[in-house]
Write an enzyme that holds these catalytic residues in place. Sequence first.
Site, PDB file in Angstrom:
ATOM      1  N   HIS A   1       2.917  -9.653   0.697  1.00  0.00           N
ATOM      2  CA  HIS A   1       2.629  -8.724   1.794  1.00  0.00           C
ATOM      3  C   HIS A   1       3.898  -8.322   2.538  1.00  0.00           C
ATOM      4  O   HIS A   1       3.860  -7.451   3.404  1.00  0.00           O
ATOM      5  CB  HIS A   1       1.637  -9.401   2.757  1.00  0.00           C
ATOM      6  CG  HIS A   1       1.039  -8.486   3.772  1.00  0.00           C
ATOM      7  ND1 HIS A   1       1.269  -8.630   5.130  1.00  0.00           N
ATOM      8  CD2 HIS A   1       0.218  -7.417   3.639  1.00  0.00           C
ATOM      9  CE1 HIS A   1       0.604  -7.700   5.786  1.00  0.00           C
ATOM     10  NE2 HIS A   1      -0.029  -6.940   4.918  1.00  0.00           N
TER      11      HIS A   1
ATOM     12  N   ARG B   1       0.880  -1.181   0.000  1.00  0.00           N
ATOM     13  CA  ARG B   1       0.000   0.000   0.000  1.00  0.00           C
ATOM     14  C   ARG B   1       0.912   1.225   0.000  1.00  0.00           C
ATOM     15  O   ARG B   1       1.514   1.555   1.015  1.00  0.00           O
ATOM     16  CB  ARG B   1      -0.922   0.003   1.218  1.00  0.00           C
ATOM     17  CG  ARG B   1      -1.856  -1.198   1.287  1.00  0.00           C
ATOM     18  CD  ARG B   1      -2.903  -1.013   2.382  1.00  0.00           C
ATOM     19  NE  ARG B   1      -3.599  -2.236   2.684  1.00  0.00           N
ATOM     20  CZ  ARG B   1      -4.650  -2.702   1.997  1.00  0.00           C
ATOM     21  NH1 ARG B   1      -5.097  -2.030   0.961  1.00  0.00           N
ATOM     22  NH2 ARG B   1      -5.240  -3.830   2.344  1.00  0.00           N
TER      23      ARG B   1
ATOM     24  N   HIS C   1       0.232  -1.813  15.106  1.00  0.00           N
ATOM     25  CA  HIS C   1       0.387  -2.581  13.869  1.00  0.00           C
ATOM     26  C   HIS C   1       1.641  -3.453  13.842  1.00  0.00           C
ATOM     27  O   HIS C   1       1.774  -4.316  12.984  1.00  0.00           O
ATOM     28  CB  HIS C   1       0.403  -1.607  12.679  1.00  0.00           C
ATOM     29  CG  HIS C   1       0.215  -2.236  11.350  1.00  0.00           C
ATOM     30  ND1 HIS C   1       1.217  -2.283  10.395  1.00  0.00           N
ATOM     31  CD2 HIS C   1      -0.855  -2.850  10.795  1.00  0.00           C
ATOM     32  CE1 HIS C   1       0.773  -2.891   9.316  1.00  0.00           C
ATOM     33  NE2 HIS C   1      -0.479  -3.252   9.526  1.00  0.00           N
TER      34      HIS C   1
END
Length: 742
Positions: A456, A396, A613
């Site tokens: 990822h 992202r 996170h």
Amino acid sequence: MITPSQQQSAAEFGSEGSDEERALFFNRELSWIAFNRRVLEEAFDQTHPLLERVKFLAIFANNLDEFFMIRVAGLQRQLYERVVERPPDGMTAFSQLNEIRAALLPLLKEQMDCWHQQVMPQLVESGIHIHPHASLSADQQGALRIRFEQEIFPVLTPLAFDTSHPFPFISNLSLSLAIMVEDPEEGECFARLKIPVGLFPRLIEFVPQQSTKNLQNGGEHHYVLLEDLIAANLDLLFPGLRVVAAYPFRVTRNADLEIEEDDASDLMTAIEESMEMRRVGSPVRIEMDRRMPEAICSMVVRHLGISPDMIYRLDEPIGMADLMMLAGLNRPDLQDPPFHPSIPPSLSHDQPIFPVIQRGDLMLYHPYDSFGPVITFLKQAATDPAVLAIKMTLYRVGANSPIVDALMEARENGKQVTALIELKARFDEENNIGWARALERAGVHVVYGLVGIKVHAKVCLVVRREKRGIARYIHLGTGNYNAGTSRVYTDIGLMTARNKIGADISDLFNFLTGYARITSYRKLLVAPVTIRDGILRRIEREIARHQEHGDGYIAFKLNALVDRACILALYRASQAGVRIDLQVRGICCLRPGLPGISETITVTSIVGRFLEHARIYYFRNGGDEEVLVGSADLMPRNLDRRVEILFPIQDPRLLAAIVGEILKVHLRDTAKARKLLPDGTYCRVLPEDGDAPFDTQQWMIDHRGAWYPPMERDEVLQNFSPLSGPPPAGAGSVRTKRKGKR
């Protein structure tokens, strides 16, 4: 109550899917709802500045939108396709859908109560007004009508639906008005009007003729809801007819559309087509104004072809995620106080970064540490004549990315640049496609990811020619290469020049961009090959250590714990007596505190100013401590269907800092932490009598840089004035209290 047979099942780990084993797991979807409840609780928390509470209301609503588009849509598809496979807790898709609705209805009422009874009145007191259009003066209504005619009216398109007009298509998350008009000749008629949110702000600001207050911090703000303004001027859209009523509603559609990658000749084209399909996926939820008459509601529902259990009747405003715009107002008196992220002194000057990394590993802990050194790492690599190549994964990226700019500059300077851009990053596909095309135009080698699996992992490799030979410099992280989210997500980044890690990263990129079958790595754990087995082996090692010496200890900090094998291994460790602290921000399917099964396991969750996170996996290992950090949560999708990385912290100083100044400090939180109970509910973790609440995130702000080397740490800390004091001297015990009704 866990029965003796269930205890035996946990001890022996009998047949998968047995009733005894199912009782050992929380349902994934219901656990997620419990997480979103904790987000909503922050909106009620009066210790937050007012606009931060609005932010939590918006996050709660946005989370729900994605939950319905992905998770509920998946369950509805399972029901339609008669899928018989069940999750570890054993619930059928039908049972899960029923339980989800039962859990959400009271939460939605709490959300509306929070907005109408607490937040809105306090906004008014602070000079922020959202007016019902009907409450405005004639002059104010007249001025807004002129504005409506000039700006909004030209883009509106009412669509009739009756026997001669088909029901109009309603795209995903579109806010609409269901309108009833009376025609002198035809009688009652119905129409749908799309509210152009996106073209215009959801809250239309206007300046009243007189202001009742003169606030110094940003002044007053006056708004009217866009749909309210449109509804008040519908006569302009239906001339010659009488507008009887108009009610807002909103449709949520299935956005979890599978891409047939094996059959796609062009992955980018397939992704673009799937993005369009997301707009038109089957309906999974309809939110309706509570005032909408049953006859109109039934008509809309019938035309959409949905069942009554997909209807959620709400007070206005529907679609509260749009309220996020209020959080960005220039009202510092109503927002969290800003702070300047720290920069390690060794990186704070315009000196070359590569010799600094060569001298020893560097760690950054965002947002307390600036993301700037990561950008500097790429920018210097782009212009350094000694740099030969840059390889990087991008999941992202965000808009206006300095990272992408640095990669394009590197290519312009003749470097070999490879960027693996994961086009399948959900809800970021359009942005990633744009960056992929821009990088390709700049001459960068762009790889779109792997068939059937998402990349990822967060990794950047810089290859540099030096006097001693070819050197590799690596950045590894738990979060995305996104300067925007680095200000609100807590993530750990490591910069290193260690040879074995560099060799592992080279092997990884050969696997990602070419042909390579790699079953093991020197230092890294990499999914889908070695992470699950690596975690399980370390848990078993801790069990064996505890059985011999009695000092076993495990602590994980992660976003989600769902994987069946990992949960069962943690149960085995608990039964052996190993003490286990888990801090799981979101979904946790493990049941802590079960007699004879998980008595030594404690699970907490922190929801606060920043999104927790970072993923940290700690094993005491008899004093030879091991810490793994990386991008992977313990979920089947991460361990089986994604490329993920866990990397070891080998520098003893950094290892001690992560354990002492990050992990243990978070485990001691008594301000924002909640504890998971055996029945699946969460309760507040409270300080000991006489102690002030210990807010971990505030302590991190006040003591940012505490994880630096001693000389650098002292240099940084002397520039701050810590307000919250040092962390508690010992873990001690914490009191817990069930959350009562508000």
